[in-house]
Design a protein around this motif. Structure first.
Motif, PDB file in Angstrom:
ATOM      1  N   ASP A  73       0.847  -1.200   0.000  1.00  0.00           N
ATOM      2  CA  ASP A  73       0.000   0.000   0.000  1.00  0.00           C
ATOM      3  C   ASP A  73       0.882   1.249   0.000  1.00  0.00           C
ATOM      4  O   ASP A  73       2.072   1.194   0.302  1.00  0.00           O
ATOM      5  CB  ASP A  73      -0.945  -0.007   1.194  1.00  0.00           C
ATOM      6  CG  ASP A  73      -0.220   0.058   2.520  1.00  0.00           C
ATOM      7  OD1 ASP A  73       0.911  -0.452   2.614  1.00  0.00           O
ATOM      8  OD2 ASP A  73      -0.782   0.640   3.455  1.00  0.00           O
ATOM      9  N   ARG A  74       0.261   2.373  -0.385  1.00  0.00           N
ATOM     10  CA  ARG A  74       1.002   3.638  -0.446  1.00  0.00           C
ATOM     11  C   ARG A  74       0.061   4.798  -0.200  1.00  0.00           C
ATOM     12  O   ARG A  74      -1.141   4.716  -0.455  1.00  0.00           O
ATOM     13  CB  ARG A  74       1.694   3.799  -1.792  1.00  0.00           C
ATOM     14  CG  ARG A  74       0.718   4.010  -2.938  1.00  0.00           C
ATOM     15  CD  ARG A  74       1.452   4.210  -4.241  1.00  0.00           C
ATOM     16  NE  ARG A  74       0.552   4.614  -5.302  1.00  0.00           N
ATOM     17  CZ  ARG A  74       0.620   4.183  -6.527  1.00  0.00           C
ATOM     18  NH1 ARG A  74       1.538   3.322  -6.876  1.00  0.00           N
ATOM     19  NH2 ARG A  74      -0.220   4.618  -7.435  1.00  0.00           N
ATOM     20  N   THR A  75       0.635   5.885   0.293  1.00  0.00           N
ATOM     21  CA  THR A  75      -0.100   7.134   0.484  1.00  0.00           C
ATOM     22  C   THR A  75       0.755   8.253  -0.083  1.00  0.00           C
ATOM     23  O   THR A  75       1.903   8.434   0.340  1.00  0.00           O
ATOM     24  CB  THR A  75      -0.374   7.388   1.974  1.00  0.00           C
ATOM     25  OG1 THR A  75      -1.106   6.291   2.506  1.00  0.00           O
ATOM     26  CG2 THR A  75      -1.174   8.670   2.160  1.00  0.00           C
ATOM     27  N   ILE A  76       0.202   8.996  -1.025  1.00  0.00           N
ATOM     28  CA  ILE A  76       0.911  10.103  -1.665  1.00  0.00           C
ATOM     29  C   ILE A  76       0.167  11.395  -1.329  1.00  0.00           C
ATOM     30  O   ILE A  76      -1.063  11.473  -1.483  1.00  0.00           O
ATOM     31  CB  ILE A  76       0.970   9.928  -3.203  1.00  0.00           C
ATOM     32  CG1 ILE A  76       1.571   8.564  -3.579  1.00  0.00           C
ATOM     33  CG2 ILE A  76       1.748  11.071  -3.858  1.00  0.00           C
ATOM     34  CD1 ILE A  76       2.981   8.352  -3.142  1.00  0.00           C
ATOM     35  N   VAL A  77       0.906  12.422  -0.889  1.00  0.00           N
ATOM     36  CA  VAL A  77       0.318  13.714  -0.539  1.00  0.00           C
ATOM     37  C   VAL A  77       0.897  14.782  -1.466  1.00  0.00           C
ATOM     38  O   VAL A  77       2.118  14.862  -1.644  1.00  0.00           O
ATOM     39  CB  VAL A  77       0.617  14.077   0.933  1.00  0.00           C
ATOM     40  CG1 VAL A  77       0.055  15.447   1.280  1.00  0.00           C
ATOM     41  CG2 VAL A  77       0.066  13.008   1.867  1.00  0.00           C
ATOM     42  N   ASN A  78       0.009  15.598  -2.052  1.00  0.00           N
ATOM     43  CA  ASN A  78       0.405  16.698  -2.932  1.00  0.00           C
ATOM     44  C   ASN A  78      -0.172  17.999  -2.382  1.00  0.00           C
ATOM     45  O   ASN A  78      -1.193  17.986  -1.694  1.00  0.00           O
ATOM     46  CB  ASN A  78      -0.135  16.476  -4.347  1.00  0.00           C
ATOM     47  CG  ASN A  78       0.292  15.154  -4.925  1.00  0.00           C
ATOM     48  OD1 ASN A  78       1.445  14.779  -4.869  1.00  0.00           O
ATOM     49  ND2 ASN A  78      -0.660  14.428  -5.480  1.00  0.00           N
ATOM     50  N   ALA A  79       0.451  19.133  -2.725  1.00  0.00           N
ATOM     51  CA  ALA A  79      -0.057  20.432  -2.280  1.00  0.00           C
ATOM     52  C   ALA A  79       0.250  21.499  -3.325  1.00  0.00           C
ATOM     53  O   ALA A  79       1.187  21.365  -4.116  1.00  0.00           O
ATOM     54  CB  ALA A  79       0.565  20.820  -0.948  1.00  0.00           C
ATOM     55  N   ARG A  80      -0.566  22.571  -3.298  1.00  0.00           N
ATOM     56  CA  ARG A  80      -0.384  23.670  -4.245  1.00  0.00           C
ATOM     57  C   ARG A  80      -0.918  24.952  -3.622  1.00  0.00           C
ATOM     58  O   ARG A  80      -1.993  24.963  -3.023  1.00  0.00           O
ATOM     59  CB  ARG A  80      -1.134  23.367  -5.540  1.00  0.00           C
ATOM     60  CG  ARG A  80      -1.023  24.429  -6.617  1.00  0.00           C
ATOM     61  CD  ARG A  80      -1.843  24.030  -7.838  1.00  0.00           C
ATOM     62  NE  ARG A  80      -1.742  24.989  -8.907  1.00  0.00           N
ATOM     63  CZ  ARG A  80      -0.904  24.901  -9.933  1.00  0.00           C
ATOM     64  NH1 ARG A  80      -0.095  23.869 -10.031  1.00  0.00           N
ATOM     65  NH2 ARG A  80      -0.882  25.820 -10.869  1.00  0.00           N
ATOM     66  N   VAL A  81      -0.162  26.044  -3.766  1.00  0.00           N
ATOM     67  CA  VAL A  81      -0.595  27.378  -3.349  1.00  0.00           C
ATOM     68  C   VAL A  81      -0.453  28.264  -4.577  1.00  0.00           C
ATOM     69  O   VAL A  81       0.599  28.291  -5.217  1.00  0.00           O
ATOM     70  CB  VAL A  81       0.276  27.930  -2.197  1.00  0.00           C
ATOM     71  CG1 VAL A  81      -0.123  29.349  -1.854  1.00  0.00           C
ATOM     72  CG2 VAL A  81       0.185  27.025  -0.981  1.00  0.00           C
ATOM     73  N   GLU A  82      -1.530  28.981  -4.914  1.00  0.00           N
ATOM     74  CA  GLU A  82      -1.542  29.781  -6.138  1.00  0.00           C
ATOM     75  C   GLU A  82      -2.015  31.196  -5.840  1.00  0.00           C
ATOM     76  O   GLU A  82      -2.990  31.391  -5.111  1.00  0.00           O
ATOM     77  CB  GLU A  82      -2.464  29.127  -7.163  1.00  0.00           C
ATOM     78  CG  GLU A  82      -2.417  29.771  -8.527  1.00  0.00           C
ATOM     79  CD  GLU A  82      -3.187  28.976  -9.552  1.00  0.00           C
ATOM     80  OE1 GLU A  82      -4.140  29.539 -10.119  1.00  0.00           O
ATOM     81  OE2 GLU A  82      -2.845  27.797  -9.784  1.00  0.00           O
ATOM     82  N   LEU A  83      -1.337  32.177  -6.408  1.00  0.00           N
ATOM     83  CA  LEU A  83      -1.705  33.584  -6.282  1.00  0.00           C
ATOM     84  C   LEU A  83      -1.887  34.158  -7.681  1.00  0.00           C
ATOM     85  O   LEU A  83      -1.084  33.886  -8.574  1.00  0.00           O
ATOM     86  CB  LEU A  83      -0.615  34.370  -5.553  1.00  0.00           C
ATOM     87  CG  LEU A  83      -0.297  33.941  -4.121  1.00  0.00           C
ATOM     88  CD1 LEU A  83       0.943  34.668  -3.623  1.00  0.00           C
ATOM     89  CD2 LEU A  83      -1.477  34.204  -3.213  1.00  0.00           C
ATOM     90  N   SER A  84      -2.930  34.984  -7.855  1.00  0.00           N
ATOM     91  CA  SER A  84      -3.188  35.623  -9.149  1.00  0.00           C
ATOM     92  C   SER A  84      -3.310  37.120  -8.952  1.00  0.00           C
ATOM     93  O   SER A  84      -3.887  37.590  -7.964  1.00  0.00           O
ATOM     94  CB  SER A  84      -4.479  35.088  -9.769  1.00  0.00           C
ATOM     95  OG  SER A  84      -4.339  33.731 -10.099  1.00  0.00           O
ATOM     96  N   ASN A  85      -2.799  37.871  -9.928  1.00  0.00           N
ATOM     97  CA  ASN A  85      -2.922  39.325  -9.940  1.00  0.00           C
ATOM     98  C   ASN A  85      -3.000  39.760 -11.393  1.00  0.00           C
ATOM     99  O   ASN A  85      -1.994  39.744 -12.101  1.00  0.00           O
ATOM    100  CB  ASN A  85      -1.737  39.977  -9.222  1.00  0.00           C
ATOM    101  CG  ASN A  85      -1.902  41.474  -9.098  1.00  0.00           C
ATOM    102  OD1 ASN A  85      -2.957  42.016  -9.399  1.00  0.00           O
ATOM    103  ND2 ASN A  85      -0.858  42.141  -8.642  1.00  0.00           N
ATOM    104  N   GLY A  86      -4.212  40.093 -11.845  1.00  0.00           N
ATOM    105  CA  GLY A  86      -4.404  40.444 -13.248  1.00  0.00           C
ATOM    106  C   GLY A  86      -4.061  39.260 -14.126  1.00  0.00           C
ATOM    107  O   GLY A  86      -4.507  38.139 -13.868  1.00  0.00           O
ATOM    108  N   PRO A  87      -3.217  39.484 -15.138  1.00  0.00           N
ATOM    109  CA  PRO A  87      -2.872  38.374 -16.043  1.00  0.00           C
ATOM    110  C   PRO A  87      -1.800  37.433 -15.484  1.00  0.00           C
ATOM    111  O   PRO A  87      -1.497  36.412 -16.072  1.00  0.00           O
ATOM    112  CB  PRO A  87      -2.359  39.096 -17.287  1.00  0.00           C
ATOM    113  CG  PRO A  87      -1.810  40.379 -16.770  1.00  0.00           C
ATOM    114  CD  PRO A  87      -2.687  40.761 -15.606  1.00  0.00           C
ATOM    115  N   TRP A  88      -1.214  37.779 -14.339  1.00  0.00           N
ATOM    116  CA  TRP A  88      -0.134  36.982 -13.764  1.00  0.00           C
ATOM    117  C   TRP A  88      -0.665  35.974 -12.760  1.00  0.00           C
ATOM    118  O   TRP A  88      -1.529  36.270 -11.960  1.00  0.00           O
ATOM    119  CB  TRP A  88       0.880  37.874 -13.054  1.00  0.00           C
ATOM    120  CG  TRP A  88       1.673  38.725 -13.987  1.00  0.00           C
ATOM    121  CD1 TRP A  88       1.425  40.029 -14.315  1.00  0.00           C
ATOM    122  CD2 TRP A  88       2.814  38.342 -14.721  1.00  0.00           C
ATOM    123  NE1 TRP A  88       2.343  40.479 -15.202  1.00  0.00           N
ATOM    124  CE2 TRP A  88       3.220  39.463 -15.476  1.00  0.00           C
ATOM    125  CE3 TRP A  88       3.538  37.163 -14.823  1.00  0.00           C
ATOM    126  CZ2 TRP A  88       4.327  39.423 -16.316  1.00  0.00           C
ATOM    127  CZ3 TRP A  88       4.638  37.136 -15.657  1.00  0.00           C
ATOM    128  CH2 TRP A  88       5.029  38.259 -16.388  1.00  0.00           C
TER     129      TRP A  88
END
Length: 91
Positions: free
Chosen positions: A24-39
């Motif tokens: 068996d296995r457990t995989i953890v992923n994460a993401r933090v995203e910031l937006s400002n106009g087109p960026w």
């Protein structure tokens, strides 16, 4: 925004005779995203717990026996992705 996900896979047999298995296995992923106009900037990580696991398995049946093999999954990976949306001003 921020998000995290976890994927758990229980023990899986690797052949039709149930002679060998993938643990068996457990995989953890994460993401933090910031937006400002087109960026947009996103900081992300995959396999945060740095789990060593078999991503794929195979077996070869030949005269005189069976051979088993496996392909390891990626260890901890992280990165920063920055994007610019050229069409952002047209919406």
């Amino acid at each position: 925004y921020a998000r995290a996900d976890m994927n758990y896979q229980s023990k899986t047999f690797a052949d039709e005779f149930n002679l060998t298995w993938v643990p068996d296995r457990t995989i953890v992923n994460a993401r933090v995203e910031l937006s400002n106009g087109p960026w947009t900037a996103a900081l992300w990580a995959k396999n945060l717990n740095d789990e060593q696991y078999l991503a794929n398995t195979f077996f070869t049946a030949v005269t005189g026996g069976t051979s088993y093999g496996g392909i390891l999954g990626n260890l901890r990976t992280f990165g920063l992705t920055v994007t610019f949306d050229l069409g952002a001003g047209n919406r």
